[in-house]
Design a protein around this motif. Structure first.
Motif, PDB file in Angstrom:
ATOM      1  N   TRP A 202      -7.238   8.074 -12.081  1.00 56.59           N
ATOM      2  CA  TRP A 202      -7.097   6.859 -11.275  1.00 56.59           C
ATOM      3  C   TRP A 202      -8.246   6.799 -10.264  1.00 56.59           C
ATOM      4  O   TRP A 202      -8.073   7.104  -9.079  1.00 56.59           O
ATOM      5  CB  TRP A 202      -5.759   6.850 -10.536  1.00 56.59           C
TER       6      TRP A 202
ATOM      7  N   ILE B 205      -9.252  -1.006   0.731  1.00 55.03           N
ATOM      8  CA  ILE B 205      -8.409  -1.196  -0.454  1.00 55.03           C
ATOM      9  C   ILE B 205      -8.036  -2.673  -0.605  1.00 55.03           C
ATOM     10  O   ILE B 205      -8.132  -3.251  -1.688  1.00 55.03           O
ATOM     11  CB  ILE B 205      -7.130  -0.342  -0.354  1.00 55.03           C
ATOM     12  N   GLN B 206      -7.653  -3.294   0.503  1.00 52.57           N
ATOM     13  CA  GLN B 206      -7.249  -4.698   0.451  1.00 52.57           C
ATOM     14  C   GLN B 206      -8.411  -5.604   0.078  1.00 52.57           C
ATOM     15  O   GLN B 206      -8.269  -6.541  -0.713  1.00 52.57           O
ATOM     16  CB  GLN B 206      -6.647  -5.112   1.792  1.00 52.57           C
TER      17      GLN B 206
ATOM     18  N   ASP C 180      -2.023   4.308  -3.720  1.00 53.79           N
ATOM     19  CA  ASP C 180      -3.344   3.776  -3.388  1.00 53.79           C
ATOM     20  C   ASP C 180      -4.149   4.800  -2.594  1.00 53.79           C
ATOM     21  O   ASP C 180      -5.377   4.760  -2.591  1.00 53.79           O
ATOM     22  CB  ASP C 180      -3.191   2.505  -2.543  1.00 53.79           C
TER      23      ASP C 180
ATOM     24  N   GLN D 234       1.855   6.312  -8.607  1.00 57.06           N
ATOM     25  CA  GLN D 234       0.456   5.869  -8.640  1.00 57.06           C
ATOM     26  C   GLN D 234       0.028   5.269  -7.288  1.00 57.06           C
ATOM     27  O   GLN D 234      -0.152   4.055  -7.150  1.00 57.06           O
ATOM     28  CB  GLN D 234       0.242   4.870  -9.763  1.00 57.06           C
TER      29      GLN D 234
ATOM     30  N   ILE E 251       0.849  -1.186   0.000  1.00 57.67           N
ATOM     31  CA  ILE E 251       0.000   0.000   0.000  1.00 57.67           C
ATOM     32  C   ILE E 251       0.890   1.243   0.000  1.00 57.67           C
ATOM     33  O   ILE E 251       1.735   1.415   0.884  1.00 57.67           O
ATOM     34  CB  ILE E 251      -0.937   0.027   1.223  1.00 57.67           C
ATOM     35  N   LYS E 252       0.702   2.118  -0.993  1.00 58.62           N
ATOM     36  CA  LYS E 252       1.489   3.357  -1.108  1.00 58.62           C
ATOM     37  C   LYS E 252       0.585   4.563  -0.837  1.00 58.62           C
ATOM     38  O   LYS E 252      -0.552   4.605  -1.311  1.00 58.62           O
ATOM     39  CB  LYS E 252       2.077   3.458  -2.516  1.00 58.62           C
TER      40      LYS E 252
ATOM     41  N   ARG F  43      -9.132  -5.281  -3.602  1.00 58.13           N
ATOM     42  CA  ARG F  43      -8.154  -6.031  -4.393  1.00 58.13           C
ATOM     43  C   ARG F  43      -8.498  -7.511  -4.420  1.00 58.13           C
ATOM     44  O   ARG F  43      -8.465  -8.172  -5.444  1.00 58.13           O
ATOM     45  CB  ARG F  43      -6.754  -5.853  -3.811  1.00 58.13           C
TER      46      ARG F  43
ATOM     47  N   GLN G  54      -9.566   4.562  -8.649  1.00 59.62           N
ATOM     48  CA  GLN G  54      -9.444   3.626  -7.535  1.00 59.62           C
ATOM     49  C   GLN G  54      -8.715   4.228  -6.338  1.00 59.62           C
ATOM     50  O   GLN G  54      -8.742   3.660  -5.240  1.00 59.62           O
ATOM     51  CB  GLN G  54      -8.727   2.350  -7.989  1.00 59.62           C
ATOM     52  N   VAL G  55      -8.044   5.383  -6.528  1.00 58.99           N
ATOM     53  CA  VAL G  55      -7.292   6.013  -5.434  1.00 58.99           C
ATOM     54  C   VAL G  55      -8.251   6.527  -4.369  1.00 58.99           C
ATOM     55  O   VAL G  55      -9.255   7.171  -4.671  1.00 58.99           O
ATOM     56  CB  VAL G  55      -6.419   7.169  -5.961  1.00 58.99           C
ATOM     57  N   LYS G  56      -7.941   6.249  -3.103  1.00 60.50           N
ATOM     58  CA  LYS G  56      -8.736   6.732  -1.984  1.00 60.50           C
ATOM     59  C   LYS G  56      -8.146   8.062  -1.510  1.00 60.50           C
ATOM     60  O   LYS G  56      -6.941   8.165  -1.281  1.00 60.50           O
ATOM     61  CB  LYS G  56      -8.736   5.728  -0.833  1.00 60.50           C
TER      62      LYS G  56
END
Length: 255
Positions: A74, A123-124, A50, A48, A2-3, A127, A76-78
């Protein structure tokens, strides 16, 4: 992995948040920081992330504009806003753009960590939910572990909210998943629907109360999540073959 990217033009604030939040404990493996919008854009394009945490008002641009740009490319970015502005207009705009939360300065680190953990979990779960069955079969042990963790969270939520109106949507939101993923996983792991599982847990609660207490049956119904006594009686008899009163009488030891 996770970034996350943290953006704030106030260097002291930026450093304080970076230092005082336990990022690893929140599930974030890689944190980058930027002191302005332009620097943030560069980092976002390169890495990019998360997760994006950003101040709103900065000298070279708005954090809200940054969020809008990021989510267009993007989605999907929170995104989480960190701001000293409590005005409703800012909050509404942030939510309209798709931010997952809005935190006011001075930042309460415990509150931020709680939000980060929930967001990372979402996020996890996303995925995992998007993973194809070919991907899971390539590493079945990982897939099964993830399912175990998912089911534990779902069961815990149901147990804690047994007296409330539990919907699949509420359950999915609470653990950062989708309704379809929740339904699929329950059917796969328990061979029953979410509603069937909730019903089974409520009836188990009712059986315990009927066997071990002298509470009025109407009260047993309420403590088991049934506001309608008649409906409770119908469901109980359908599932057990006896009425709640008969069950209580049969469970008492013979004199």
């Amino acid at each position: 992995m996770i970034k996350a990217i943290l953006v704030d033009d106030e260097i002291r604030v930026l450093q304080a948040i970076e230092k005082n939040v336990n990022w690893k404990a929140c599930g974030i493996d890689y944190l980058l920081t930027a002191g302005d919008v332009d620097a943030a854009r560069g980092l976002i394009r390169k890495y990019q992330p998360d997760l994006l945490l950003t101040d709103i008002e900065m000298p070279d641009g708005s954090g809200l504009e940054l969020i809008e740009e990021v989510l267009k490319e993007w989605p999907q970015v929170k995104c989480i806003c960190i701001s000293c502005h409590p005005e409703f207009a800012y909050l509404r705009k942030a939510m309209q753009l798709g931010s997952v939360d809005y935190i006011l300065k001075p930042v309460e680190y415990a509150e931020l960590e709680m939000i980060l953990k929930k967001t990372v979990q979402g996020i996890q779960n996303s995925r995992y939910g998007e993973a194809s069955s070919g991907e899971l079969s390539a590493n079945p042990e990982v897939g099964y572990y993830e399912e175990d963790r998912f089911m534990e969270q779902a069961k815990e939520y149901i147990e804690q909210h047994l007296l409330e109106d539990i919907s699949i949507g509420k359950l999915a939101d609470s653990i950062g998943s989708s309704s379809s993923h929740v339904m699929r996983t329950f059917k796969k792991r328990l061979n029953m629907t979410v509603i069937e599982y909730v019903t089974s847990q409520r009836l188990e609660k009712a059986k315990q109360l009927l066997s071990n207490t002298d509470l009025p049956i109407m009260t047993v119904a309420e403590f088991s999540g049934y506001a309608d006594y008649s409906y409770f009686t119908r469901v109980f008899k359908k599932e057990t073959g006896v009425t709640p009163r008969e069950y209580r009488n049969n469970s008492k030891p013979a004199k």
